[in-house]
Design an enzyme around this catalytic site. Sequence first.
Site, short mmCIF file in Angstrom:
data_model
loop_
_atom_site.label_atom_id
_atom_site.label_comp_id
_atom_site.label_asym_id
_atom_site.label_seq_id
_atom_site.Cartn_x
_atom_site.Cartn_y
_atom_site.Cartn_z
N SER A 1 1.29 -0.81 -0.25
CA SER A 1 -0.04 -0.01 0.13
C SER A 1 0.86 0.77 0.30
CB SER A 1 -0.90 -0.18 1.10
OG SER A 1 -2.15 1.15 1.26
N GLU B 1 -10.66 0.23 3.46
CA GLU B 1 -10.31 1.61 3.12
C GLU B 1 -11.47 1.68 2.09
OE1 GLU B 1 -8.42 2.18 -1.22
OE2 GLU B 1 -6.38 2.04 0.18
N HIS C 1 -7.75 -5.04 4.33
CA HIS C 1 -6.78 -3.35 4.43
C HIS C 1 -7.76 -2.90 3.03
CE1 HIS C 1 -4.23 -0.08 2.26
NE2 HIS C 1 -3.80 -0.15 3.41
N ASN C 2 -7.90 -3.57 2.16
CA ASN C 2 -8.51 -2.12 0.69
C ASN C 2 -9.60 -2.28 1.26
OD1 ASN C 2 -5.93 -2.71 0.19
ND2 ASN C 2 -7.19 -3.04 -1.84
N LYS D 1 -3.53 -7.38 3.15
CA LYS D 1 -4.15 -6.34 2.58
C LYS D 1 -5.38 -6.52 1.33
CE LYS D 1 -2.50 -3.12 -0.20
NZ LYS D 1 -3.12 -2.92 -2.17
#
Length: 302
Positions: A121, A180, A176-177, A173
């Site tokens: 990221s 987001e 994480h996205n 990840k």
Amino acid sequence: MQIAMVGLGRMGLNMAKRMVRGGHEVIAFNRSPAPIAEAVEDGAIGAASLEDVVSKLSAPRHVWLMLPAGDITEKHIEQLIGLLSPGDTIIDGGNSNYKDTVRRAEMLKPHNLNYVDVGTSGGIWGITEGYSMMVGGEEAAVEELRPVLSTLAPGANEGWGRMGPSGSGHFVKMVHNGIEYGMMQAYAEGFEIMRAKKEFDLDLHQIAEVWRTGSVVRSWLLDLTANALAEDQSLSDLRGWVADSGEGRWTVAEAIDLDVPAPVITLSLMMRFVSRQDESYGAKLLAAMRNQFGGHAVKKVE
């Protein structure tokens, strides 16, 4: 240390440059030649093919792939299996599905090749700010990469870490996205509510700047929001069309598989789909139903 970067897109090229500036020897390869030339101008060593990449590396070799998820990454890995030697390492820094990563790690084991997944990221700002990296793989293989990871990260011992075995980096990840997506949707809705309050004539850029300091909703996303609003508060040059990279979908699917409620992330993904509709049939049907049961007014096409 010596490392190859294969895939010099927006992130791959900047990562190669940051590694070179950190004192590493970088072999750079890309399907089109222009990014190779740019990397070479910054101090990297250009390569003409994957075979050339491998020939320029000393054992144990480390090849970092920064490619789109799916077939392109798969084909590069398959080709590298025939070129690399036992003890070499393939690093996948793209947004691969973690299930593919787990499978690929098993696929490489009979060849005695290491496979490290790095959920990355940082976007276009990573070259100056550093990258947040969520790393998966065998401890020894990850430790070999410590010099490069420390250079790419915001600090030698911050902004990156080993999450666990192969697949864990891409899994973290992915989540994480998904987070987001939810954060971005909340900001978008909040600023739209404030823009709709016409009688207050609110300065949205000023609000973003105020919130950036001391507020509990401050974040890097808010910093970027302030940048965008400083240029044009009406966003007149943009269409409200929002893509998704796939990781939001995977996060929602994983939540369903694990029986974990994730309404915010799920709805934020659905809202991206809504943004791509020039005209929503569902919205039309809602209006028609309200008109049928309550005689509510409808707007006709002119």
